[in-house]
Design a protein around this motif. Structure first.
Motif, PDB file in Angstrom:
ATOM      1  N   TYR A  96       0.828  -1.204   0.000  1.00 57.09           N
ATOM      2  CA  TYR A  96       0.000   0.000   0.000  1.00 57.09           C
ATOM      3  C   TYR A  96       0.865   1.259   0.000  1.00 57.09           C
ATOM      4  O   TYR A  96       0.552   2.244  -0.675  1.00 57.09           O
ATOM      5  CB  TYR A  96      -0.921  -0.005   1.219  1.00 57.09           C
ATOM      6  N   PHE A  97       1.969   1.205   0.742  1.00 59.47           N
ATOM      7  CA  PHE A  97       2.861   2.356   0.775  1.00 59.47           C
ATOM      8  C   PHE A  97       3.492   2.582  -0.595  1.00 59.47           C
ATOM      9  O   PHE A  97       3.515   3.699  -1.110  1.00 59.47           O
ATOM     10  CB  PHE A  97       3.961   2.140   1.831  1.00 59.47           C
ATOM     11  N   LEU A  98       3.989   1.514  -1.204  1.00 56.93           N
ATOM     12  CA  LEU A  98       4.651   1.638  -2.499  1.00 56.93           C
ATOM     13  C   LEU A  98       3.675   2.000  -3.616  1.00 56.93           C
ATOM     14  O   LEU A  98       4.063   2.576  -4.632  1.00 56.93           O
ATOM     15  CB  LEU A  98       5.368   0.332  -2.842  1.00 56.93           C
ATOM     16  N   TYR A  99       2.418   1.687  -3.424  1.00 55.06           N
ATOM     17  CA  TYR A  99       1.409   2.023  -4.428  1.00 55.06           C
ATOM     18  C   TYR A  99       1.205   3.531  -4.521  1.00 55.06           C
ATOM     19  O   TYR A  99       0.995   4.079  -5.614  1.00 55.06           O
ATOM     20  CB  TYR A  99       0.092   1.330  -4.074  1.00 55.06           C
ATOM     21  N   TYR A 100       1.281   4.199  -3.382  1.00 60.07           N
ATOM     22  CA  TYR A 100       1.032   5.641  -3.345  1.00 60.07           C
ATOM     23  C   TYR A 100       2.312   6.476  -3.361  1.00 60.07           C
ATOM     24  O   TYR A 100       2.295   7.639  -3.766  1.00 60.07           O
ATOM     25  CB  TYR A 100       0.223   6.008  -2.089  1.00 60.07           C
ATOM     26  N   ILE A 101       3.402   5.908  -2.893  1.00 56.18           N
ATOM     27  CA  ILE A 101       4.665   6.646  -2.815  1.00 56.18           C
ATOM     28  C   ILE A 101       5.692   5.982  -3.719  1.00 56.18           C
ATOM     29  O   ILE A 101       6.008   4.806  -3.558  1.00 56.18           O
ATOM     30  CB  ILE A 101       5.213   6.680  -1.368  1.00 56.18           C
ATOM     31  N   GLU A 102       6.218   6.768  -4.672  1.00 54.67           N
ATOM     32  CA  GLU A 102       7.219   6.230  -5.597  1.00 54.67           C
ATOM     33  C   GLU A 102       8.555   6.921  -5.351  1.00 54.67           C
ATOM     34  O   GLU A 102       8.673   8.139  -5.478  1.00 54.67           O
ATOM     35  CB  GLU A 102       6.780   6.436  -7.047  1.00 54.67           C
ATOM     36  N   LEU A 103       9.554   6.137  -4.988  1.00 61.28           N
ATOM     37  CA  LEU A 103      10.876   6.664  -4.689  1.00 61.28           C
ATOM     38  C   LEU A 103      11.932   5.887  -5.470  1.00 61.28           C
ATOM     39  O   LEU A 103      11.732   4.739  -5.832  1.00 61.28           O
ATOM     40  CB  LEU A 103      11.184   6.551  -3.188  1.00 61.28           C
ATOM     41  N   SER A 104      13.069   6.534  -5.700  1.00 66.27           N
ATOM     42  CA  SER A 104      14.196   5.828  -6.300  1.00 66.27           C
ATOM     43  C   SER A 104      14.903   5.028  -5.220  1.00 66.27           C
ATOM     44  O   SER A 104      14.731   5.284  -4.024  1.00 66.27           O
ATOM     45  CB  SER A 104      15.167   6.827  -6.931  1.00 66.27           C
ATOM     46  N   SER A 105      15.698   4.063  -5.619  1.00 67.87           N
ATOM     47  CA  SER A 105      16.440   3.268  -4.644  1.00 67.87           C
ATOM     48  C   SER A 105      17.427   4.126  -3.866  1.00 67.87           C
ATOM     49  O   SER A 105      17.669   3.894  -2.680  1.00 67.87           O
ATOM     50  CB  SER A 105      17.171   2.122  -5.344  1.00 67.87           C
ATOM     51  N   PHE A 106      17.980   5.144  -4.513  1.00 69.57           N
ATOM     52  CA  PHE A 106      18.937   6.044  -3.870  1.00 69.57           C
ATOM     53  C   PHE A 106      18.285   6.828  -2.738  1.00 69.57           C
ATOM     54  O   PHE A 106      18.753   6.822  -1.597  1.00 69.57           O
ATOM     55  CB  PHE A 106      19.519   7.006  -4.920  1.00 69.57           C
ATOM     56  N   SER A 107      17.185   7.498  -3.046  1.00 73.57           N
ATOM     57  CA  SER A 107      16.507   8.303  -2.026  1.00 73.57           C
ATOM     58  C   SER A 107      15.875   7.420  -0.953  1.00 73.57           C
ATOM     59  O   SER A 107      15.833   7.776   0.225  1.00 73.57           O
ATOM     60  CB  SER A 107      15.433   9.191  -2.669  1.00 73.57           C
ATOM     61  N   SER A 108      15.403   6.242  -1.345  1.00 79.74           N
ATOM     62  CA  SER A 108      14.791   5.339  -0.379  1.00 79.74           C
ATOM     63  C   SER A 108      15.825   4.839   0.623  1.00 79.74           C
ATOM     64  O   SER A 108      15.529   4.695   1.811  1.00 79.74           O
ATOM     65  CB  SER A 108      14.155   4.147  -1.109  1.00 79.74           C
ATOM     66  N   ALA A 109      17.044   4.567   0.161  1.00 76.81           N
ATOM     67  CA  ALA A 109      18.106   4.102   1.052  1.00 76.81           C
ATOM     68  C   ALA A 109      18.444   5.168   2.093  1.00 76.81           C
ATOM     69  O   ALA A 109      18.623   4.865   3.281  1.00 76.81           O
ATOM     70  CB  ALA A 109      19.349   3.744   0.246  1.00 76.81           C
ATOM     71  N   ILE A 110      18.511   6.420   1.657  1.00 75.94           N
ATOM     72  CA  ILE A 110      18.845   7.510   2.578  1.00 75.94           C
ATOM     73  C   ILE A 110      17.708   7.753   3.562  1.00 75.94           C
ATOM     74  O   ILE A 110      17.926   7.859   4.775  1.00 75.94           O
ATOM     75  CB  ILE A 110      19.166   8.796   1.794  1.00 75.94           C
TER      76      ILE A 110
END
Length: 201
Positions: A96-110
């Motif tokens: 559900y979180f990933l469905y509404y929020i789209e992030l790159s792997s770089f920003s998600s890691a930080i």
């Protein structure tokens, strides 16, 4: 008996920790350091639930704590149980979180590292923890005049280095960013609060 403020810190810190792991790190197969990192490796390789993995990996540390400092043991065991519960409880909500929020792997890691570090820092600020490397860092900080967040960063770097043998270069880089962000967040949360002698003997 645990105080209301300390239990509130455990709940708040555990939610930050669980959200950072489930919503930012796991979707991109990113590692954190310490026992969380070891549990993530087991999760990625075998599917073992992360919270259960953290509890199993923490057993040796808590055995040492039991014989070294009962105060640290009791202040950390609740944090371990609550945080492990929230980590596994939030796992089904990744979709559900990933469905509404789209992030790159770089920003998600930080962001994931910063959230995990904030969760640990909140608990450490009120002299509790989840066990694992943050509990070991408290032991070390009693004898070495270093910030708890910096000690955790050093130990996390060691785990990431070992885990790097199983990872690609890209995942290793993202995991390194995660522990840097986590170390900064934990250091900021604990700055000026935890002394090098956080517990009385």
């Amino acid at each position: 008996m645990i105080s209301a403020r300390k239990f509130s810190a455990i709940l708040t810190g555990s939610l930050f920790l669980a959200a950072g792991i489930n919503f930012f790190l796991v979707p991109f197969t990113v590692l954190d350091g310490g026992i969380i990192g070891i549990s993530l490796i087991f999760n990625y390789l075998t599917g073992l639930k992360i919270g259960i993995g953290i509890m199993l990996c923490s057993v040796p540390v808590f055995i040492v704590a039991w014989f070294s400092s009962r105060a640290i043991f009791y202040n950390s065991i609740i944090g371990l149980i609550v945080s492990s519960f929230f980590i596994d409880f939030l796992e089904p909500y990744q979709y559900y979180f990933l469905y509404y929020i789209e992030l790159s792997s770089f920003s998600s890691a930080i962001l994931g590292g910063f959230m995990v570090g904030t969760g640990l820092g909140i608990m450490l600020r009120y002299e509790t923890s989840t066990g694992g490397t943050d509990l070991l860092a408290q032991f070390i900080s009693k004898y070495v005049p270093l910030n708890v967040g910096f000690i955790i960063f050093l130990m996390d770097g060691l785990i990431i280095g070992i885990g790097g043998l199983l990872l690609s270069g890209e995942i290793f880089l993202h995991s390194l960013l995660t522990i840097i962000a986590g170390g900064v967040a934990t250091g900021l949360c604990t700055m000026g609060r935890i002394s090098i002698h956080p517990y009385k003997p």
